[in-house]
Write an enzyme that holds these catalytic residues in place. Sequence first.
Site, mmCIF file in Angstrom:
data_model
loop_
_atom_site.group_PDB
_atom_site.id
_atom_site.type_symbol
_atom_site.label_atom_id
_atom_site.label_comp_id
_atom_site.label_asym_id
_atom_site.label_seq_id
_atom_site.Cartn_x
_atom_site.Cartn_y
_atom_site.Cartn_z
ATOM 1 N N ARG A 211 -12.018 -4.034 -7.443
ATOM 2 C CA ARG A 211 -12.639 -2.821 -8.006
ATOM 3 C C ARG A 211 -13.405 -2.855 -9.368
ATOM 4 N NH1 ARG A 211 -8.220 1.886 -8.767
ATOM 5 N NH2 ARG A 211 -7.280 0.058 -10.181
ATOM 6 N N HIS B 13 0.446 -5.610 13.110
ATOM 7 C CA HIS B 13 0.526 -5.370 11.692
ATOM 8 C C HIS B 13 2.017 -5.794 11.141
ATOM 9 C CE1 HIS B 13 0.349 -1.960 8.366
ATOM 10 N NE2 HIS B 13 0.676 -3.260 7.848
ATOM 11 N N GLY C 228 1.006 -1.196 0.051
ATOM 12 C CA GLY C 228 -0.040 0.201 0.021
ATOM 13 C C GLY C 228 0.968 1.356 -0.042
ATOM 14 N N ILE D 93 -2.036 -9.987 -3.813
ATOM 15 C CA ILE D 93 -2.221 -10.450 -2.251
ATOM 16 C C ILE D 93 -3.496 -11.239 -2.074
ATOM 17 C CG2 ILE D 93 -2.432 -10.074 0.002
ATOM 18 C CD1 ILE D 93 -0.539 -7.567 -0.305
ATOM 19 N N GLY E 51 2.009 -8.427 8.815
ATOM 20 C CA GLY E 51 1.590 -9.121 7.755
ATOM 21 C C GLY E 51 2.894 -9.284 6.651
ATOM 22 N N ARG F 153 -5.828 -2.499 5.543
ATOM 23 C CA ARG F 153 -5.362 -1.487 6.256
ATOM 24 C C ARG F 153 -6.556 -1.213 7.478
ATOM 25 N NH1 ARG F 153 -0.786 -1.857 4.534
ATOM 26 N NH2 ARG F 153 0.471 -0.390 3.611
ATOM 27 N N ARG G 132 -13.858 -8.989 -13.577
ATOM 28 C CA ARG G 132 -13.085 -9.821 -14.726
ATOM 29 C C ARG G 132 -13.247 -11.371 -14.354
ATOM 30 N NH1 ARG G 132 -9.284 -7.760 -10.658
ATOM 31 N NH2 ARG G 132 -7.761 -9.350 -9.954
#
Length: 319
Positions: A176, A282, A79, A155, A284, A235, A179
């Site tokens: 988003r 956090h 990110g 990911i 990951g 996040r 497909r």
Amino acid sequence: MTSTTSTQTRGVWLPYPADEIDGLPDGLSYHFWDGAGDYPTDPAECAFYVVPYLAGAEAAVRPFAAMTRVQVVQTLTAGTDDVEASLGELPAGARLCNARGVHEASTAELALTLILASLRGVPEFVRGQDKEEWRSGFYPALADKSVLIVGYGSIGAAIEDRLAPFECARVARVARSARATARGPVHTLGDLPALLPEADVVVLSTPLNPSTRGLVDAEFLAAMRDGALLVNVARGGVVDTGALLAELESGRLRAALDVTDPEPLPAGHPLWRAPHALVSPHVGGSTSAFLPRAKRLLAAQLNRFATGEPLHNVVRTAG
């Protein structure tokens, strides 16, 4: 940019000593800066800036205003939300690149760890061991569960790769844009109201951007089925913390969170003691798998930069 870029704009700031990265091209001037202390050289002479990993957002963007000739800002995170807010300080045309390809293995591994630990009751076993209590019982399995992955980039796809051996009843995917993939269709965010009630496990692996900030609000959570597990490796800002706390405290939902809002989670915050919540700090991407992949990415990008080839992972351009 071409390979004839002037010497003045061939400076590279690296968060690791250059001699620790194999395959770096000749002809560039390498300087080590890990986000602490004084700058290694004049920021105006930096053409390629690698943002120090885990140095904090303030340190990451501190040299931006003085980097008047920078052409590339390369993050080592998947990110880039912390950096994008300051993109206006960079000269027009500067490219922002993320670390696609670096964090997939570690983050997907943790996502599976959080799912399995939460479903199989591992936090309760640890608490029982601390008290020398034998907490046997009947626990849910991942097998036969329906999983929804919200954020189906590299990911998200890596998470599905690791779900494959676990005999899940179904894996649904949301991104988003719609497909087709070899494993099945990818739905849009608009399809969430229909998909959420069917999922036993909802995994968040989406970037944080205006369309996803607060995506997991009271309405989203209310659409999840009773007893469902929310896993966040994206996040913290993707989730409305207050809305999640209300669901956890009611006992209706479970959560396994590698990221939180606020972050770091302060002492005394109710998420620490919320029922059916598992919190990791956090981690990951910060595993032994990170550094070799990060160094390979930097060598590849810098070779492309030195020869004027198109860079990989360009997510934004300043100006």
